[in-house]
Design an enzyme around this catalytic site. Structure first.
Site, PDB file in Angstrom:
ATOM      1  N   SER A 151      -7.053   2.719  -7.698  1.00  0.00           N
ATOM      2  CA  SER A 151      -7.452   1.471  -6.454  1.00  0.00           C
ATOM      3  C   SER A 151      -8.704   0.804  -6.531  1.00  0.00           C
ATOM      4  CB  SER A 151      -7.490   2.642  -5.101  1.00  0.00           C
ATOM      5  OG  SER A 151      -7.331   1.998  -4.032  1.00  0.00           O
ATOM      6  N   TYR A 172     -12.861   9.287  -0.080  1.00  0.00           N
ATOM      7  CA  TYR A 172     -11.422   8.531  -1.306  1.00  0.00           C
ATOM      8  C   TYR A 172     -11.879   7.382  -1.884  1.00  0.00           C
ATOM      9  CZ  TYR A 172      -7.193   6.057  -2.080  1.00  0.00           C
ATOM     10  OH  TYR A 172      -5.900   5.431  -2.166  1.00  0.00           O
ATOM     11  N   LYS A 222     -11.460   8.247  -6.175  1.00  0.00           N
ATOM     12  CA  LYS A 222      -9.869   7.843  -7.085  1.00  0.00           C
ATOM     13  C   LYS A 222     -10.793   7.585  -9.127  1.00  0.00           C
ATOM     14  CE  LYS A 222      -6.200   7.431  -5.543  1.00  0.00           C
ATOM     15  NZ  LYS A 222      -5.235   7.893  -6.174  1.00  0.00           N
TER      16      LYS A 222
HETATM   17  P1  NAD Z   1       2.250   8.327   0.658  1.00  0.00           P
HETATM   18  O1  NAD Z   1       1.167   9.777   1.222  1.00  0.00           O
HETATM   19  O2  NAD Z   1       3.009   7.800   0.791  1.00  0.00           O
HETATM   20  O3  NAD Z   1       2.387   9.466  -1.197  1.00  0.00           O
HETATM   21  C1  NAD Z   1       1.313   9.954  -1.388  1.00  0.00           C
HETATM   22  C2  NAD Z   1       3.096  11.022  -1.798  1.00  0.00           C
HETATM   23  O4  NAD Z   1       1.529  12.645  -2.526  1.00  0.00           O
HETATM   24  C3  NAD Z   1       2.786  12.551  -0.675  1.00  0.00           C
HETATM   25  O5  NAD Z   1       4.366  12.199  -0.172  1.00  0.00           O
HETATM   26  C4  NAD Z   1       2.992  12.837  -0.301  1.00  0.00           C
HETATM   27  O6  NAD Z   1       3.608  14.150   0.736  1.00  0.00           O
HETATM   28  C5  NAD Z   1       2.643  13.736  -1.564  1.00  0.00           C
HETATM   29  N1  NAD Z   1       1.281  14.463  -1.993  1.00  0.00           N
HETATM   30  C6  NAD Z   1      -0.558  14.447  -1.358  1.00  0.00           C
HETATM   31  N2  NAD Z   1      -0.647  15.697  -1.903  1.00  0.00           N
HETATM   32  C7  NAD Z   1       0.165  16.074  -2.727  1.00  0.00           C
HETATM   33  C8  NAD Z   1      -0.301  17.482  -3.688  1.00  0.00           C
HETATM   34  N3  NAD Z   1      -1.291  18.320  -3.112  1.00  0.00           N
HETATM   35  N4  NAD Z   1       0.634  17.807  -4.048  1.00  0.00           N
HETATM   36  C9  NAD Z   1       2.421  17.535  -3.538  1.00  0.00           C
HETATM   37  N5  NAD Z   1       2.610  16.038  -3.330  1.00  0.00           N
HETATM   38  C10 NAD Z   1       1.131  15.949  -2.555  1.00  0.00           C
HETATM   39  O7  NAD Z   1       1.255   7.413  -0.275  1.00  0.00           O
HETATM   40  P2  NAD Z   1       0.943   6.106  -1.553  1.00  0.00           P
HETATM   41  O8  NAD Z   1       1.116   5.281  -0.441  1.00  0.00           O
HETATM   42  O9  NAD Z   1       2.310   6.241  -1.755  1.00  0.00           O
HETATM   43  O10 NAD Z   1       0.206   5.695  -2.342  1.00  0.00           O
HETATM   44  C11 NAD Z   1       0.711   6.293  -3.895  1.00  0.00           C
HETATM   45  C12 NAD Z   1      -0.586   6.925  -4.713  1.00  0.00           C
HETATM   46  O11 NAD Z   1      -1.516   5.837  -4.495  1.00  0.00           O
HETATM   47  C13 NAD Z   1      -1.912   7.556  -4.486  1.00  0.00           C
HETATM   48  O12 NAD Z   1      -2.752   8.345  -4.859  1.00  0.00           O
HETATM   49  C14 NAD Z   1      -2.892   6.395  -3.214  1.00  0.00           C
HETATM   50  O13 NAD Z   1      -3.919   7.173  -3.194  1.00  0.00           O
HETATM   51  C15 NAD Z   1      -2.667   5.048  -4.464  1.00  0.00           C
HETATM   52  N6  NAD Z   1      -3.237   3.542  -3.282  1.00  0.00           N
HETATM   53  C16 NAD Z   1      -2.528   3.904  -2.668  1.00  0.00           C
HETATM   54  C17 NAD Z   1      -2.627   2.714  -1.574  1.00  0.00           C
HETATM   55  C18 NAD Z   1      -2.441   1.980  -0.887  1.00  0.00           C
HETATM   56  O14 NAD Z   1      -2.478   0.520  -0.461  1.00  0.00           O
HETATM   57  N7  NAD Z   1      -0.897   2.118  -0.488  1.00  0.00           N
HETATM   58  C19 NAD Z   1      -3.492   1.510  -2.698  1.00  0.00           C
HETATM   59  C20 NAD Z   1      -4.084   2.030  -4.044  1.00  0.00           C
HETATM   60  C21 NAD Z   1      -3.726   3.205  -4.290  1.00  0.00           C
HETATM   61  C1  WQD Z   2      -6.622  -4.994   5.224  1.00  0.00           C
HETATM   62  C2  WQD Z   2      -7.173  -5.886   6.352  1.00  0.00           C
HETATM   63  C3  WQD Z   2      -8.524  -5.007   8.222  1.00  0.00           C
HETATM   64  C4  WQD Z   2      -5.702  -2.676  10.072  1.00  0.00           C
HETATM   65  C5  WQD Z   2      -7.169   0.033   2.140  1.00  0.00           C
HETATM   66  C6  WQD Z   2      -7.810   1.337   1.110  1.00  0.00           C
HETATM   67  C7  WQD Z   2      -7.804   0.962   0.037  1.00  0.00           C
HETATM   68  C8  WQD Z   2      -6.221   1.648  -0.605  1.00  0.00           C
HETATM   69  C9  WQD Z   2      -4.986   0.138   0.280  1.00  0.00           C
HETATM   70  C10 WQD Z   2      -5.325   3.027  -0.854  1.00  0.00           C
HETATM   71  C11 WQD Z   2      -8.295  -5.456   6.896  1.00  0.00           C
HETATM   72  C12 WQD Z   2      -8.010  -5.667   8.611  1.00  0.00           C
HETATM   73  C13 WQD Z   2      -6.779  -3.748   9.488  1.00  0.00           C
HETATM   74  C14 WQD Z   2      -5.620  -3.318  11.796  1.00  0.00           C
HETATM   75  C15 WQD Z   2      -7.029  -4.932  10.793  1.00  0.00           C
HETATM   76  N1  WQD Z   2      -6.115   2.207  -0.081  1.00  0.00           N
HETATM   77  N2  WQD Z   2      -7.008  -4.657   9.846  1.00  0.00           N
HETATM   78  N3  WQD Z   2      -5.989  -4.455  11.877  1.00  0.00           N
HETATM   79  O1  WQD Z   2      -9.119  -1.750   4.170  1.00  0.00           O
HETATM   80  O2  WQD Z   2      -8.088  -3.312   2.310  1.00  0.00           O
HETATM   81  O3  WQD Z   2      -7.212  -0.966   1.899  1.00  0.00           O
HETATM   82  O4  WQD Z   2      -5.743   0.214   1.563  1.00  0.00           O
HETATM   83  O5  WQD Z   2      -6.300   3.089  -1.975  1.00  0.00           O
HETATM   84  O6  WQD Z   2      -8.722   2.458  -0.406  1.00  0.00           O
HETATM   85  O7  WQD Z   2      -9.778   1.009   1.875  1.00  0.00           O
HETATM   86  O8  WQD Z   2      -6.706  -2.165   3.832  1.00  0.00           O
HETATM   87  O9  WQD Z   2      -4.141  -2.255   5.203  1.00  0.00           O
HETATM   88  O10 WQD Z   2      -6.336  -0.910   6.406  1.00  0.00           O
HETATM   89  O11 WQD Z   2      -6.554  -3.132   6.103  1.00  0.00           O
HETATM   90  O12 WQD Z   2      -7.834  -5.525  11.150  1.00  0.00           O
HETATM   91  O13 WQD Z   2      -5.065  -2.346  12.921  1.00  0.00           O
HETATM   92  O14 WQD Z   2      -6.694  -5.864   7.633  1.00  0.00           O
HETATM   93  O15 WQD Z   2      -9.723  -4.937   8.678  1.00  0.00           O
HETATM   94  O16 WQD Z   2      -9.490  -6.560   6.763  1.00  0.00           O
HETATM   95  P1  WQD Z   2      -7.956  -2.019   3.109  1.00  0.00           P
HETATM   96  P2  WQD Z   2      -5.993  -2.464   5.095  1.00  0.00           P
END
Ligand code: NAD
Ligand code: WQD
Length: 337
Positions: free
Chosen positions: A124, A149, A153
């Site tokens: 991330s 979190y 990572k």
């Molecule tokens: P998500 O929660 O939709 O998907 C994660 C999946 O992992 C889920 O289906 C959950 O059931 C499964 N899971 C969690 N812990 C587990 C375990 N111990 N064993 C087996 N399965 C498990 O999240 P996502 O948005 O699809 O994100 C996927 C990955 O990408 C995550 O590692 C997240 O940290 C990373 N990521 C997401 C974002 C974002 O904004 N969505 C941004 C950066 C990084």
């Molecule tokens: C985006 C912008 C909020 C909700 C997060 C995690 C990051 C990654 C992606 C896992 C911000 C604003 C949001 C709301 C708002 N996840 N906002 N009202 O914070 O950039 O990143 O998700 O890896 O680790 O930190 O994404 O979508 O939460 O927020 O105004 O109800 O929208 O303040 O500026 P963010 P976000």
């Protein structure tokens, strides 16, 4: 290739499974369904016309992971499984470190025992911390993360780097996602957060479909284009395709690190206005207090992924809004409907 996808029943994992299947790869999905849905995997089968081999298991269960790796001739692992709610991680640090860090340790131990040493990790942009110059570039060292979190990572990135340092047979791709949003254009799969959405896009979509009354914009007094925070939003299908490209990277040895973003910042207000412009659906909002921990603005320098992987996040913000709405309007209650 035959690819093990941990967390494949989740948002990004399900979209990546579609792209892998359509590219001719075989996939095995492991997911404990703590935040994923088996319905999503059935929808993946609808979209692709192919069968998804699903194992409901926890990556922390060594016996289960040994069995999966013994039963399938896996070429590489794409590791999505993890908990990702920033606020929850602050109140439950042990849960996050145990699941995200220890889960990865058990997975890697099982991989090592099975002789599988190629892994693509869902990292991330949060690992850059709060001091990194914008746009974020891969050569910038990991910074001071501001929540468990993000720290989990950064810790996993370090574990994987040390693994490669100790044993050159390993190859690792660290993919630093910015802000993935949107849904598959079929409208059959999309983002379905449990409870009140933490993230902006699903909250907008749930207001639009009538599940929430109004959006609160967290802060309108930042030194940005319009006072609201700016982020690098990329289409989840573009992100999924990035994993296909990364599989090539892990066929070489060593550690590779890539930002997956568009290279453009978009403000919260611009997001709200573009959603309404594209969908013709109003999104009532009010501007409230800043959210603790938010940074004013950051986006990716995406040049390295383009140069080395031939990957570009080509879908437009309009595509992201239209595809989000097609998913949410067709599935007002997500997969539970
Ligand atoms: P998500 O929660 O939709 O998907 C994660 C999946 O992992 C889920 O289906 C959950 O059931 C499964 N899971 C969690 N812990 C587990 C375990 N111990 N064993 C087996 N399965 C498990 O999240 P996502 O948005 O699809 O994100 C996927 C990955 O990408 C995550 O590692 C997240 O940290 C990373 N990521 C997401 C974002 C974002 O904004 N969505 C941004 C950066 C990084
Ligand atoms: C985006 C912008 C909020 C909700 C997060 C995690 C990051 C990654 C992606 C896992 C911000 C604003 C949001 C709301 C708002 N996840 N906002 N009202 O914070 O950039 O990143 O998700 O890896 O680790 O930190 O994404 O979508 O939460 O927020 O105004 O109800 O929208 O303040 O500026 P963010 P976000």
């Amino acid at each position: 290739m035959k690819v093990l996808i941990t967390g494949g029943a989740g948002y990004i994992g399900s979209h990546t499974t579609v792209e892998l299947l359509e590219a001719g790869h075989e996939v095995v999905v492991v997911d404990n369904l703590c935040n994923g849905s088996e319905v999503a995997l059935r929808r993946v089968e609808d979209i692709t016309g192919k069968t998804v081999d699903f194992v409901c298991a926890d990556i922390r269960d060594r016996e289960a992971m040994d069995a999966v790796l013994a039963h399938h001739d896996i070429d590489a692992v794409i590791h999505f499984a993890g908990l990702k709610a920033v606020g929850q991680s602050v109140s439950q640090p042990l849960t996050y470190y145990e699941n995200n860090v220890n889960g990865t340790l058990v997975l890697c131990q099982a991989m090592e025992a099975a002789g599988v040493r190629r892994i693509v990790f869902s990292s991330s942009a949060t690992v850059y911390g709060s001091e990194a110059p914008v746009p974020y570039v891969e050569t910038t060292p990991r910074g001071t993360t501001s929540n468990p979190y993000g720290t989990s990572k950064a810790m996993v990135e370090k574990v994987l780097e040390d693994l490669v340092e100790a044993d050159e047979r390993w190859s690792v791709a660290l993919l630093r996602y910015f802000n993935p949003i949107g849904a598959h254009p079929s409208g059959k799969i999309g983002e379905d957060p449990q409870g009140i959405p933490n993230n902006l896009m699903p909250f907008i979509a749930q207001v639009a479909v009538g599940r929430r009354d109004e959006l609160t914009i967290f802060g309108g007094d930042y030194a940005t284009v319009d006072g609201t925070c700016e982020r690098d939003y990329l289409h989840v299908v573009d992100l999924a395709v990035g994993h296909l490209k990364a599989l090539k990277a892990v066929s070489e040895r060593g550690v590779s690190v890539y930002n997956l973003g568009t290279g453009q910042g978009v403000s919260v207000l611009q997001m709200v206005n573009s959603f309404t412009r594209v969908t013709d659906v109003a999104v009532p909002y009010r501007v409230g207090a800043r959210r603790a921990g938010d940074l004013p603005a950051f986006w990716a320098d995406a040049a390295k992924a383009e140069k080395e992987l031939g990957w570009v996040a080509g879908k437009s913000l309009d595509d992201m809004m239209a595809d989000t709405w097609r998913w949410q309007s067709g599935n007002p209650e997500g997969y539970g409907g």
